[in-house]
Design an enzyme around this catalytic site. Structure first.
Site, PDB file in Angstrom:
ATOM      1  N   GLY A  46       0.829  -1.195   0.000  1.00 14.41           N
ATOM      2  CA  GLY A  46       0.000   0.000   0.000  1.00 14.41           C
ATOM      3  C   GLY A  46       0.862   1.244   0.000  1.00 14.41           C
ATOM      4  O   GLY A  46       2.035   1.208   0.393  1.00 14.41           O
ATOM      5  N   GLN A  51       2.959   9.951   1.215  1.00 11.35           N
ATOM      6  CA  GLN A  51       4.250   9.257   1.163  1.00 11.35           C
ATOM      7  C   GLN A  51       5.057   9.611  -0.076  1.00 11.35           C
ATOM      8  O   GLN A  51       6.241   9.307  -0.158  1.00 11.35           O
ATOM      9  CB  GLN A  51       4.053   7.737   1.219  1.00 11.35           C
ATOM     10  CG  GLN A  51       3.529   7.257   2.561  1.00 11.35           C
ATOM     11  CD  GLN A  51       3.399   5.752   2.579  1.00 11.35           C
ATOM     12  OE1 GLN A  51       2.402   5.205   2.127  1.00 11.35           O
ATOM     13  NE2 GLN A  51       4.424   5.070   3.064  1.00 11.35           N
ATOM     14  N   CYS A  91       6.239  -0.138   6.878  1.00 10.57           N
ATOM     15  CA  CYS A  91       5.801   1.018   6.105  1.00 10.57           C
ATOM     16  C   CYS A  91       6.914   1.407   5.144  1.00 10.57           C
ATOM     17  O   CYS A  91       8.086   1.404   5.532  1.00 10.57           O
ATOM     18  CB  CYS A  91       5.499   2.175   7.064  1.00 10.57           C
ATOM     19  SG  CYS A  91       4.966   3.677   6.235  1.00 10.57           S
ATOM     20  N   LEU A  92       6.549   1.740   3.920  1.00 12.75           N
ATOM     21  CA  LEU A  92       7.570   2.137   2.944  1.00 12.75           C
ATOM     22  C   LEU A  92       8.290   3.407   3.371  1.00 12.75           C
ATOM     23  O   LEU A  92       9.372   3.698   2.881  1.00 12.75           O
ATOM     24  CB  LEU A  92       6.928   2.324   1.556  1.00 12.75           C
ATOM     25  CG  LEU A  92       6.387   1.040   0.910  1.00 12.75           C
ATOM     26  CD1 LEU A  92       5.754   1.354  -0.438  1.00 12.75           C
ATOM     27  CD2 LEU A  92       7.475  -0.010   0.764  1.00 12.75           C
ATOM     28  N   HIS A 133      -3.947   1.160   7.852  1.00  8.18           N
ATOM     29  CA  HIS A 133      -2.616   1.775   7.811  1.00  8.18           C
ATOM     30  C   HIS A 133      -2.588   2.945   6.830  1.00  8.18           C
ATOM     31  O   HIS A 133      -2.100   4.028   7.148  1.00  8.18           O
ATOM     32  CB  HIS A 133      -1.596   0.687   7.416  1.00  8.18           C
ATOM     33  CG  HIS A 133      -0.193   1.162   7.261  1.00  8.18           C
ATOM     34  ND1 HIS A 133       0.837   0.712   8.078  1.00  8.18           N
ATOM     35  CD2 HIS A 133       0.377   2.040   6.402  1.00  8.18           C
ATOM     36  CE1 HIS A 133       1.967   1.311   7.707  1.00  8.18           C
ATOM     37  NE2 HIS A 133       1.724   2.111   6.687  1.00  8.18           N
ATOM     38  N   GLU A 134      -3.130   2.706   5.626  1.00  9.19           N
ATOM     39  CA  GLU A 134      -3.067   3.752   4.594  1.00  9.19           C
ATOM     40  C   GLU A 134      -4.002   4.915   4.923  1.00  9.19           C
ATOM     41  O   GLU A 134      -3.659   6.076   4.684  1.00  9.19           O
ATOM     42  CB  GLU A 134      -3.382   3.169   3.214  1.00  9.19           C
ATOM     43  CG  GLU A 134      -2.448   2.056   2.744  1.00  9.19           C
ATOM     44  CD  GLU A 134      -0.974   2.385   2.842  1.00  9.19           C
ATOM     45  OE1 GLU A 134      -0.595   3.573   2.751  1.00  9.19           O
ATOM     46  OE2 GLU A 134      -0.173   1.449   3.039  1.00  9.19           O
ATOM     47  N   HIS A 137      -2.409   7.310   7.226  1.00  6.27           N
ATOM     48  CA  HIS A 137      -1.472   8.234   6.570  1.00  6.27           C
ATOM     49  C   HIS A 137      -2.160   9.532   6.155  1.00  6.27           C
ATOM     50  O   HIS A 137      -1.562  10.601   6.192  1.00  6.27           O
ATOM     51  CB  HIS A 137      -0.884   7.603   5.303  1.00  6.27           C
ATOM     52  CG  HIS A 137       0.349   6.777   5.541  1.00  6.27           C
ATOM     53  ND1 HIS A 137       1.512   7.298   6.055  1.00  6.27           N
ATOM     54  CD2 HIS A 137       0.608   5.471   5.303  1.00  6.27           C
ATOM     55  CE1 HIS A 137       2.428   6.339   6.140  1.00  6.27           C
ATOM     56  NE2 HIS A 137       1.914   5.213   5.682  1.00  6.27           N
TER      57      HIS A 137
HETATM   58 ZN    ZN Z   1       2.812   3.411   5.594  1.00  6.83          ZN
END
Ligand code: ZN
Length: 161
Positions: A46, A51, A91-92, A133-134, A137
């Protein structure tokens, strides 16, 4: 294919609340495409617009390991959650790190697609986790705020998964 630069923890763009998308423009569609490419390139499940430095309420998710099945959520709103799951999450924007996070095991979310048609999506397990999670953000919340215990190096725990 166009990749965007992923912003990392410590970048204040990740702590800001995103604005709703009001209309679909060619520029926005390009952003969505780029987000999908960037997510795959980074082997993520995701990615949220902040991000890549864009403060808009857009999320892309793909939890399908077999073949690409990207889900695009524009202006997502979580309608319902139930159950509980505890597992490691990464997380990226925090590469190489994971932490234990408890999330709902079921999530129902409404969102708009890239034609601005509203739809409802239900997810369990990894998809439910990814949606939570997304969506976090988009409100400037990183998963590290939910971590139980300490952040760990992903390498050290990969054998347990
Ligand atoms: Zn993330």
């Amino acid at each position: 294919m166009a990749l965007r630069n992923i912003r990392y923890m410590g970048d204040e763009v990740l702590n800001k609340k995103c604005k709703e998308v009001k209309e679909i423009t060619p520029k926005l569609l390009q952003l969505v495409d780029d987000m999908i490419d960037t997510m795959y390139e980074a082997n993520g499940v995701g990615l949220a617009a902040p991000q890549v430095g864009i403060l808009k309420r857009i999320v892309v998710i793909d939890v399908n390991m077999e073949e690409p099945e990207p889900i695009v959520l524009i202006n997502p709103v979580i309608l319902e959650t139930s159950g509980e799951q505890t597992g490691s999450e990464g997380c990226l924007s925090a590469p190489g790190k994971v932490g234990m996070v408890t999330r709902p095991n079921y999530v129902k979310v409404k969102a708009f697609d890239t034609d601005m048609n509203e739809f409802v999506l239900e997810g369990t397990e990894l998809l439910a986790r990814a949606i939570c999670h997304e969506c976090d953000h988009l409100d400037g919340i990183l998963y590290v705020e939910h971590v139980e215990g300490e952040l760990m190096d992903a390498d050290a725990v990969s054998s347990e998964e």
